[in-house]
Design an enzyme around this catalytic site. Structure first.
Site, PDB file in Angstrom:
ATOM      1  N   HIS A 222      -6.732   4.575  -3.038  1.00 18.01           N
ATOM      2  CA  HIS A 222      -6.376   4.180  -4.221  1.00 18.01           C
ATOM      3  C   HIS A 222      -7.214   4.968  -5.023  1.00 18.01           C
ATOM      4  O   HIS A 222      -8.369   5.518  -4.782  1.00 18.01           O
ATOM      5  CB  HIS A 222      -7.054   2.722  -4.452  1.00 18.01           C
ATOM      6  CG  HIS A 222      -6.372   1.426  -3.693  1.00 18.01           C
ATOM      7  ND1 HIS A 222      -6.520   0.201  -3.644  1.00 18.01           N
ATOM      8  CD2 HIS A 222      -5.165   1.745  -2.851  1.00 18.01           C
ATOM      9  CE1 HIS A 222      -5.457  -0.416  -2.954  1.00 18.01           C
ATOM     10  NE2 HIS A 222      -4.885   0.624  -2.545  1.00 18.01           N
ATOM     11  N   TYR A 224      -8.788   5.974  -8.458  1.00 20.53           N
ATOM     12  CA  TYR A 224      -9.468   5.476  -9.925  1.00 20.53           C
ATOM     13  C   TYR A 224     -10.193   6.576 -10.275  1.00 20.53           C
ATOM     14  O   TYR A 224     -10.018   7.869 -10.112  1.00 20.53           O
ATOM     15  CB  TYR A 224      -9.708   4.105  -9.953  1.00 20.53           C
ATOM     16  CG  TYR A 224      -8.732   3.136  -9.756  1.00 20.53           C
ATOM     17  CD1 TYR A 224      -7.750   2.885 -10.897  1.00 20.53           C
ATOM     18  CD2 TYR A 224      -8.617   2.277  -8.541  1.00 20.53           C
ATOM     19  CE1 TYR A 224      -6.577   1.992 -10.588  1.00 20.53           C
ATOM     20  CE2 TYR A 224      -7.455   1.423  -8.349  1.00 20.53           C
ATOM     21  CZ  TYR A 224      -6.583   1.469  -9.522  1.00 20.53           C
ATOM     22  OH  TYR A 224      -5.595   0.603  -9.269  1.00 20.53           O
ATOM     23  N   TRP A 280      -0.620   0.844 -10.393  1.00 13.35           N
ATOM     24  CA  TRP A 280      -1.192  -0.590 -10.790  1.00 13.35           C
ATOM     25  C   TRP A 280      -1.271  -0.673 -12.269  1.00 13.35           C
ATOM     26  O   TRP A 280      -1.948   0.161 -12.923  1.00 13.35           O
ATOM     27  CB  TRP A 280      -2.581  -0.597 -10.018  1.00 13.35           C
ATOM     28  CG  TRP A 280      -3.208  -2.000 -10.417  1.00 13.35           C
ATOM     29  CD1 TRP A 280      -3.836  -2.570 -11.379  1.00 13.35           C
ATOM     30  CD2 TRP A 280      -3.194  -3.093  -9.339  1.00 13.35           C
ATOM     31  NE1 TRP A 280      -3.997  -3.855 -11.347  1.00 13.35           N
ATOM     32  CE2 TRP A 280      -3.794  -4.128 -10.234  1.00 13.35           C
ATOM     33  CE3 TRP A 280      -2.734  -3.158  -8.040  1.00 13.35           C
ATOM     34  CZ2 TRP A 280      -3.885  -5.439  -9.462  1.00 13.35           C
ATOM     35  CZ3 TRP A 280      -2.844  -4.424  -7.547  1.00 13.35           C
ATOM     36  CH2 TRP A 280      -3.200  -5.461  -8.038  1.00 13.35           C
TER      37      TRP A 280
END
Length: 472
Positions: A222, A224, A280
């Site tokens: 993920h 970010y 997302w």
């Protein structure tokens, strides 16, 4: 001279004939499979995920989201489910309905159990073992759906505490699912809230992959705030590619409370290297990250700037997604069928050269190439390890904008490029040429763009070559 085959030799010949006839692992006929770091569908065609996350467990009434996501071009949807340990359980009937919605809309379903999020730091989170028990409890909905469903065992299964248990816990969850009859391709998330800043998943991925008796596991990072530079993104994903291990970006955004991820590099590198990505998220975010909604109030006609970017922008879903061939009946040519899956050698994974407590940073360029017509270029070694390294070349336009560019360099120590991104690279012996690709051909006056590559080196020296650049 012809000789009579022994019984053992005849049996071996029969087995080899079966392997070469199918050209892929036996389990691949039932569903997705992994070979040589790539994901293949049940027809033997390479499949690259392009899609988004949808928070079904909190918004079960928005069943039309599946059709809307498909209409915008996606080939995959990652669906948030709950095990019942933290949020109300999505039972077998609901899981079966979600799969049906995916299939009706010709989407590949990645089903994830969200209750594991931040375990070890968030006291309300549950374990990967509990998540595995959940999947076994809904196994009847998964079995027979291996062509269409990938099981993401647990979302972000560790926070920033006690994440050293990730390797054993993940391996044990995989073994538990296989022993319980789950044959689907499995997806496993990294620790550190999915961002693996400690490199725990990266450095132990081969151990976890080998723990799967089916060798049918994909890794999920993920991206970010930890991934706010191109170097961090390309280094992390590039190491999985070099090790022959499958990786997808299962979550990322264009902004985040912990920093500003470089979504342009995530998408361009993924496209150049056949890596899946799932943004997302579709809609319904809260807690201060409402800006990550792609559609306002689940309305596909009211895309946010993030929604426009990921669906319709450069290297976005609309331009790059290809529907899984299991929905179109396309079968591969003999040359596209994957080889039988073999476990990657642990020695192919480069050792870390950066501190796990701090994301890697770009070292300054140490080579200043000669000035050339229309543009200049600089060469940086981003990371190096035994027998290999990652390099980045920065192309800078002069006083006029570029509509295309070409760079040139010659290696002096036998270096060989094995993979690249954001450029088309060719060579004659040690002399290399790299040309722009479509999305980075235009460079404004005084502005820059970068491309990179992974290369091998076998000598005691890895000298940085001078790089020249011409406008084209």
């Amino acid at each position: 001279m012809r000789k009579k085959l022994s019984v053992a030799a005849a049996a071996l010949l029969t087995a080899l004939t079966a392997v070469f006839a199918f050209g892929q692992p036996a389990h691949a006929a039932a569903g997705f499979s992994v070979a040589n770091g790539k994901l293949y569908d049940a027809n033997g065609n390479e499949f690259v995920m392009r899609g988004v996350n949808h928070a079904h467990t909190w918004y079960p009434q928005y069943t039309n989201s599946f059709a809307n996501i498909k209409a915008l071009g996606a080939n995959t949807v990652r669906v948030v489910l709950a095990t019942g340990d933290r949020w109300a359980k999505n039972d077998t009937a609901d899981v079966a309905n979600v799969i049906s919605l995916c299939r009706q809309n010709k989407l590949i379903c990645v089903l994830e159990a969200h209750d594991t999020t931040g375990y070890g730091e968030d006291g309300a989170a549950t374990t990967l073992d509990r998540a595995a028990s959940y999947w076994l409890s809904v196994a009847s909905a998964l079995q027979g759906q291996e062509k269409y469903v990938i099981v993401n065992i647990g979302n972000e299964p560790f926070g920033n505490q006690n994440y050293g248990a990730w390797t054993n816990d993940t391996a044990n969850a995989i073994k538990k699912l296989r022993a319980g009859g789950i044959a689907n391709t499995l997806l496993v998330d990294g620790p550190n809230w999915g961002q693996d800043w400690s490199f725990t998943m990266r450095d132990n991925a081969s151990t976890v992959f080998n723990a799967d008796p089916a060798r049918n596991t994909v890794f999920d990072i993920h991206m970010y705030g930890v991934f706010d530079t191109a170097a961090e993104i390309t280094d992390y994903l590039g190491r999985f590619r070099s090790a022959g291990l499958p990786i997808v970006v299962g979550e990322f955004g264009f902004n985040h409370s912990d920093g500003n991820p470089d979504e342009d590099t995530i998408m361009s590198y993924a496209q150049a290297n056949g890596i899946g990505y799932l943004g997302w998220s579709w809609s319904g975010n809260g807690g201060g990250v409402e800006y990550l909604d792609m559609a306002t109030s689940f309305d596909p006609n009211r895309l946010t700037s993030w929604g426009q970017r990921i669906f319709n922008g450069a290297n976005g879903i609309k331009a790059t997604a290809k529907e899984a061939s299991v929905y179109s009946g396309v079968t591969p040519s003999p040359t596209t069928s994957p080889s039988p899956t073999t476990s990657p050698s642990p020695t192919t994974s480069p050792s870390p050269t950066t501190s796990p407590s701090q994301p890697p940073t770009d070292p300054p360029p140490t080579t200043t190439p000669p000035t050339s017509t229309g543009c200049t270029a600089s060469y940086t070694i981003v990371n190096s390890w035994q027998d290999g390294f990652q390099a980045e070349i920065k192309v800078t336009a002069g006083s006029s904008a570029l509509k295309g560019w070409t760079t040139y360099w010659t290696f002096a120590n036998g270096q060989t490029v094995s993979q690249s991104w954001s450029a088309t690279i060719s060579h004659s012996g040690s002399s290399y040429t790299a040309r722009n690709v479509d999305y980075n051909a235009t460079v404004g006056a005084g502005a820059s763009t970068t491309f990179g590559f992974i290369a091998s080196w076998n000598n005691a020296t890895n000298a940085k070559p001078a790089v020249s650049c011409t406008a084209s």
